[in-house]
Design an enzyme around this catalytic site. Structure first.
Site, PDB file in Angstrom:
ATOM      1  NE  ARG A 170      -2.077  -2.707  -4.205  1.00 53.52           N
ATOM      2  CZ  ARG A 170      -2.619  -3.324  -2.638  1.00 53.52           C
ATOM      3  NH1 ARG A 170      -2.148  -1.994  -1.583  1.00 53.52           N
ATOM      4  NH2 ARG A 170      -2.714  -4.698  -2.291  1.00 53.52           N
ATOM      5  CD  GLU A 208       1.432   0.832   6.791  1.00 47.83           C
ATOM      6  OE1 GLU A 208       1.464   1.145   5.328  1.00 47.83           O
ATOM      7  OE2 GLU A 208       1.135  -0.868   8.001  1.00 47.83           O
ATOM      8  CB  THR A 213       0.135  -3.013  10.305  1.00 45.66           C
ATOM      9  OG1 THR A 213      -1.154  -4.274   9.621  1.00 45.66           O
ATOM     10  CG2 THR A 213       1.620  -3.499   9.013  1.00 45.66           C
ATOM     11  CG  ASP A 259      -5.877  -3.217  -1.719  1.00 48.03           C
ATOM     12  OD1 ASP A 259      -5.409  -3.194  -0.818  1.00 48.03           O
ATOM     13  OD2 ASP A 259      -6.115  -3.949  -2.055  1.00 48.03           O
ATOM     14  CG  ASP A 296      -8.240  -0.200   9.754  1.00 49.82           C
ATOM     15  OD1 ASP A 296      -8.914   0.171  10.951  1.00 49.82           O
ATOM     16  OD2 ASP A 296      -9.743  -0.751   9.313  1.00 49.82           O
ATOM     17  N   GLY A 329       0.530  -0.601   0.424  1.00 54.51           N
ATOM     18  CA  GLY A 329       0.317   0.201  -0.381  1.00 54.51           C
ATOM     19  C   GLY A 329       0.583   1.118   0.185  1.00 54.51           C
TER      20      GLY A 329
HETATM   21  C1  PRP Z   1      -2.684  -2.458   5.204  1.00 55.89           C
HETATM   22  C2  PRP Z   1      -2.343  -1.391   5.081  1.00 55.89           C
HETATM   23  C3  PRP Z   1      -1.102  -1.330   6.329  1.00 55.89           C
HETATM   24  C4  PRP Z   1      -2.389  -2.060   7.238  1.00 55.89           C
HETATM   25  C5  PRP Z   1      -3.143  -1.192   8.460  1.00 55.89           C
HETATM   26  O1  PRP Z   1      -2.148  -3.489   4.848  1.00 55.89           O
HETATM   27  O2  PRP Z   1      -1.039  -0.743   4.400  1.00 55.89           O
HETATM   28  O3  PRP Z   1      -0.084  -2.005   5.892  1.00 55.89           O
HETATM   29  O4  PRP Z   1      -2.866  -2.635   6.144  1.00 55.89           O
HETATM   30  O5  PRP Z   1      -4.154  -2.299   8.848  1.00 55.89           O
HETATM   31  P1  PRP Z   1      -3.999  -1.988  10.289  1.00 55.89           P
HETATM   32  O6  PRP Z   1      -3.889  -0.620  11.508  1.00 55.89           O
HETATM   33  O7  PRP Z   1      -4.953  -2.705  10.989  1.00 55.89           O
HETATM   34  O8  PRP Z   1      -2.942  -3.321  10.839  1.00 55.89           O
HETATM   35  P2  PRP Z   1      -2.937  -4.336   3.648  1.00 55.89           P
HETATM   36  O9  PRP Z   1      -2.808  -5.221   5.001  1.00 55.89           O
HETATM   37  O10 PRP Z   1      -4.065  -4.397   3.108  1.00 55.89           O
HETATM   38  O11 PRP Z   1      -2.375  -4.794   2.297  1.00 55.89           O
HETATM   39  P3  PRP Z   1      -1.879  -4.392   1.644  1.00 55.89           P
HETATM   40  O12 PRP Z   1      -0.641  -2.774   1.700  1.00 55.89           O
HETATM   41  O13 PRP Z   1      -0.670  -5.143   0.412  1.00 55.89           O
HETATM   42  O14 PRP Z   1      -2.806  -3.593   0.618  1.00 55.89           O
END
Ligand code: PRP
Length: 177
Positions: free
Chosen positions: A165, A99, A107, A159, A103, A44
């Site tokens: 994206r 990042e 992560t 995405d 959310d 992302g």
């Molecule tokens: C998304 C985004 C962050 C994460 C945030 O990644 O890029 O890394 O979610 O979510 P959180 O705060 O609840 O942990 P995703 O796993 O969707 O992968 P991507 O970046 O490849 O779309």
């Protein structure tokens, strides 16, 4: 897959202006450092990182990490797993994690813990957007673009099922399940 174009939440112009502001602030804050290492989180963050890094005026290098998560959702502790590591050591370096979205925060929390254990000289975090109402992990974001409501957002790296994206703005969609 939704067939209509996402509704604009944050326009391309607003994003450009905000990234310029963040780049200026980061460049001032790190102005006396030799170099910083910007760590982008795939997939992302690639668009935000590209724009942010190019708008900065201090020496910087760029590296990436790949993470995968499972059991995501609400306050439930989510599992995060490292699937691609950095190319270079960050020991003794000034590290800025970049990042696209915070959310739940799980992560970013995992990432900061993991990188901190590698003994960087300093460690900060930058995110383009945060759904603050959903963030349950104890994370602090040093540089934040926008706080957003709890809607499904796409574009500018974000995405829905790996689509949207490259949309130049951040928009909202209604997922079809
Ligand atoms: C998304 C985004 C962050 C994460 C945030 O990644 O890029 O890394 O979610 O979510 P959180 O705060 O609840 O942990 P995703 O796993 O969707 O992968 P991507 O970046 O490849 O779309």
């Amino acid at each position: 897959m939704p067939t209509t174009l996402p509704e604009v939440l944050i326009s391309e112009d607003r994003i450009r202006v905000r990234i310029a502001e963040l780049a200026g602030q980061i460049s001032r804050d790190y102005g006396d450092r030799d170099e910083i290492v910007m760590v982008g989180v795939l997939k992302g963050a690639f668009i935000f990182l590209a724009d942010l890094a190019r708008a900065m005026t201090i020496p910087r290098r760029v590296d990436f990490m790949g993470l995968s998560s499972y059991g995501r959702g609400g306050a439930q502790q989510s599992g995060v797993r490292l699937v691609m590591d950095l190319r270079e050591s960050i020991e003794g370096q000034h590290v800025l994690v970049v990042e696209d979205i915070v959310d739940t925060g799980h992560t970013l929390h995992y990432l900061l813990d993991t990188l901190f254990a590698r003994h960087p000289a300093s460690l900060k975090a930058c995110a383009l957007v945060q759904k603050r109402s959903r963030t349950v992990a104890d994370v602090s974001i040093d540089y934040l673009g926008f706080e957003i409501p709890d809607r499904w957002v796409v574009g500018f790296g974000l995405d829905y099922k790996d689509r949207f994206r490259t949309l130049p703005y951040i928009g909202t969609i209604t997922p079809d399940e």
